[in-house]
Design a protein around this motif. Structure first.
Motif, mmCIF file in Angstrom:
data_model
loop_
_atom_site.group_PDB
_atom_site.id
_atom_site.type_symbol
_atom_site.label_atom_id
_atom_site.label_comp_id
_atom_site.label_asym_id
_atom_site.label_seq_id
_atom_site.Cartn_x
_atom_site.Cartn_y
_atom_site.Cartn_z
ATOM 1 N N MET A 14 0.959 -1.246 -0.296
ATOM 2 C CA MET A 14 0.160 0.025 -0.057
ATOM 3 C C MET A 14 0.970 1.407 -0.069
ATOM 4 O O MET A 14 1.929 1.495 0.770
ATOM 5 N N THR A 15 0.631 2.300 -0.903
ATOM 6 C CA THR A 15 1.341 3.579 -0.834
ATOM 7 C C THR A 15 -0.052 4.669 -0.690
ATOM 8 O O THR A 15 -1.181 4.325 -1.259
ATOM 9 N N PHE A 16 0.478 5.800 -0.336
ATOM 10 C CA PHE A 16 -0.423 7.052 -0.327
ATOM 11 C C PHE A 16 0.317 8.103 -0.478
ATOM 12 O O PHE A 16 1.537 8.334 -0.188
ATOM 13 N N GLU A 17 -0.414 9.042 -1.171
ATOM 14 C CA GLU A 17 0.349 10.485 -1.596
ATOM 15 C C GLU A 17 -0.308 11.599 -0.489
ATOM 16 O O GLU A 17 -1.162 11.969 -0.784
ATOM 17 N N ARG A 18 0.703 11.902 0.402
ATOM 18 C CA ARG A 18 0.438 13.009 1.295
ATOM 19 C C ARG A 18 -0.137 14.385 0.874
ATOM 20 O O ARG A 18 -1.089 15.097 1.401
ATOM 21 N N PHE A 31 -6.755 10.014 1.366
ATOM 22 C CA PHE A 31 -5.626 10.111 0.500
ATOM 23 C C PHE A 31 -5.723 9.202 -0.922
ATOM 24 O O PHE A 31 -6.195 8.236 -0.788
ATOM 25 N N TYR A 32 -5.184 9.866 -1.980
ATOM 26 C CA TYR A 32 -5.159 8.922 -3.189
ATOM 27 C C TYR A 32 -4.028 7.977 -2.999
ATOM 28 O O TYR A 32 -2.874 8.412 -2.422
ATOM 29 N N GLY A 33 -4.319 6.769 -3.069
ATOM 30 C CA GLY A 33 -2.891 5.977 -3.141
ATOM 31 C C GLY A 33 -3.118 4.693 -4.080
ATOM 32 O O GLY A 33 -3.885 4.752 -5.114
ATOM 33 N N THR A 34 -2.193 3.730 -3.750
ATOM 34 C CA THR A 34 -2.090 2.389 -4.465
ATOM 35 C C THR A 34 -2.261 1.321 -3.634
ATOM 36 O O THR A 34 -1.538 1.326 -2.689
ATOM 37 N N VAL A 42 -7.000 6.196 0.470
ATOM 38 C CA VAL A 42 -6.670 5.287 1.738
ATOM 39 C C VAL A 42 -7.200 6.438 2.828
ATOM 40 O O VAL A 42 -6.984 7.700 2.841
ATOM 41 N N ARG A 44 -6.998 7.461 6.519
ATOM 42 C CA ARG A 44 -6.260 7.384 7.589
ATOM 43 C C ARG A 44 -6.671 7.845 8.749
ATOM 44 O O ARG A 44 -7.125 9.108 8.785
ATOM 45 N N VAL A 86 -8.011 0.854 3.187
ATOM 46 C CA VAL A 86 -7.799 0.943 1.897
ATOM 47 C C VAL A 86 -9.104 0.633 1.230
ATOM 48 O O VAL A 86 -9.567 -0.443 1.312
#
Ligand SMILES: Nc1ncnc2c1ncn2[C@@H]1O[C@H](COP(=O)(O)OP(=O)(O)OP(=O)(O)O)[C@@H](O)[C@H]1O
Length: 285
Positions: A14-18, A31-34, A42, A44, A86
């Protein structure tokens, strides 16, 4: 040891862009993430905002829900400070649509109402009451499907359909809350515990939302043309409804919304009936 490394290989990535915030709520930032390279949202949540000895119904409920009109939970992660839910990625909220900030193609009004009612009926069929149905909590997917989201306030209910209000009362905006819910405000914890509500509180909120959806932001308990203010909550409590001033009585949704927003919970329409009428109307068009 081997088992551990196998787990590590299979752990979803999982990743997300702060700096890509999709939305903020009272308790969370989304957040937008993958997830394994695929776009997701995502959510949080700060762990200290979750009550330690109370089950996290948002996660418990979402893990059990799988329906085209309910936002799907894909994965859960946690670190020392946060829980990450997610979620399937959506494009906008119904609030964006009724405020004309989201202009993409949408299903017909009748189909949209049908989808929202189907999502809520499914949630009830799984034994949960949502308790926070409002335009900000219904999302729109890239294919124009409507999905019920934000289970942060949901609760399980007994087979009788009722649940105790315990420490909770309306959260955030109150203009979609049923009168019995609004009347909890100011009551002591003991008094609240004695009061039992049932799943018809979601039906009331959904009925108000149907009206806002069709009339692009008007509210059935606000005087047509006047701003939607705190007076709405007082009008809900005192049963001051302005449906007939804003919607023709022969409009297919008039009777439905009127039935869903009855003051007495026992008089409120059940979602089966709402869905049946919407389906018939849908087939006509
Ligand atoms: N799956 C998603 N895809 C795209 N945007 C989303 C998604 N989930 C949430 N959002 C955006 O984030 C906002 C806040 O999310 P959410 O309502 O779940 O947070 P919350 O803190 O629980 O809110 P509340 O204050 O209503 O309790 C939503 O109104 C929406 O704009």
């Amino acid at each position: 040891m081997e088992e551990l490394s196998e787990q590590a290989v299979h752990k979803p990535l999982m990743t997300f862009e702060r700096d890509k915030i999709l939305g903020r709520g009272t308790f969370a930032c989304v957040f937008y993430g993958t997830l394994n390279g695929k776009p997701v949202a995502v959510k949080r949540i700060q762990l200290h905002d979750l009550e330690e000895f109370i089950p996290n119904w948002e996660e418990i409920a979402m893990k059990q829900l799988d329906h085209e009109n309910v936002v799907k939970l894909l994965h859960v992660e946690e670190n020392e400070d946060f829980k990450f839910l997610v979620l399937e990625l959506c494009e906008a909220t119904v609030d964006d649509y009724i405020r004309r900030r989201y202009m993409a193609d949408m299903p017909s009004d009748c189909e949209a109402l049908y989808q929202m009612a189907s999502g809520v009926q499914y949630i009830h069929s799984k034994g949960f009451v949502h308790r926070n149905i409002k335009p900000e909590n219904v999302l729109i997917s890239a294919s124009g499907d409507l999905k019920i989201a934000d289970f942060g306030f949901c609760k399980p209910f007994r087979p009788s359909g009722s649940f105790s209000m315990s420490s909770s009362g309306p959260r955030g905006t109150r203009i979609y809350s049923a009168p019995e819910f609004l009347q909890l405000e100011g009551k002591s914890k003991d008094d609240k515990e004695k009061i039992r509500c049932d799943i018809s509180i979601d039906v009331f909120s959904l009925g108000c939302m149907f009206f806002c959806y069709i009339k692009k932001g008007d509210h059935p308990f606000a005087k047509p043309g006047s701003p939607i203010t705190y007076a709405v909550a007082s009008n809900i409590i005192h049963g001051k409804k302005y449906l007939h001033r804003a919607l023709m009585q022969d409009h297919y949704a008039y009777e439905i919304i009127d039935g869903m927003t009855q003051a007495v919970p026992q008089d409120r329409w059940k979602l089966d009936r709402v869905i049946e009428i919407l389906l018939l109307q849908f087939k006509k068009t």
